[in-house]
Design a protein around this motif. Structure first.
Motif: not given
Length: 122
Positions: A37-60
């Protein structure tokens, strides 16, 4: 309940509104599905926030759908310019043990511990 959309479309639809854009999803022949996936966040590395978003969605989706079961998930995160920001994964054993021997917070920490930062790479 089974969604009328294939799992990759359902995943993409649910993540898009949260700033995570699925660019590739493959159900694996082994125990791991693969997500990029791609994110529009202005950070150069993976963030815990995006991981949490994907994990919660996959579990749902795992709970809601009869035609897909979350097992292992290998993930690549990219910036909108295509640079690889990092990788992370969900081990299939963790999913099996979630709520039985692994708490939600313990599960989250296991996943966060897999983050590998690949700042600026392709």
């Amino acid at each position: 309940m089974t969604d009328s959309h294939p799992i990759e479309v359902a995943l993409e639809n649910q993540l898009m509104s949260q700033g995570v854009y699925v660019t590739d999803f493959e159900t694996g022949d082994d125990e791991y599905d693969r997500l990029e996936y791609e994110v529009v966040y202005d950070t150069a590395t993976v963030t815990p926030h995006e991981v949490g978003t994907v994990v919660r969605t996959a579990l749902k989706l795992d709970e809601e759908r009869d035609d897909w079961e979350l097992g292992g998930l290998e993930v690549v995160s990219r910036s909108t310019d295509g640079n690889r920001r990092g990788t992370w994964r969900i081990d299939p054993q963790w999913v099996k043990e979630l709520h039985e021997t692994i708490s939600e917070s313990g599960f989250s920490q296991l996943v966060l511990d897999t983050i590998s930062h690949d700042s600026g790479g392709n």
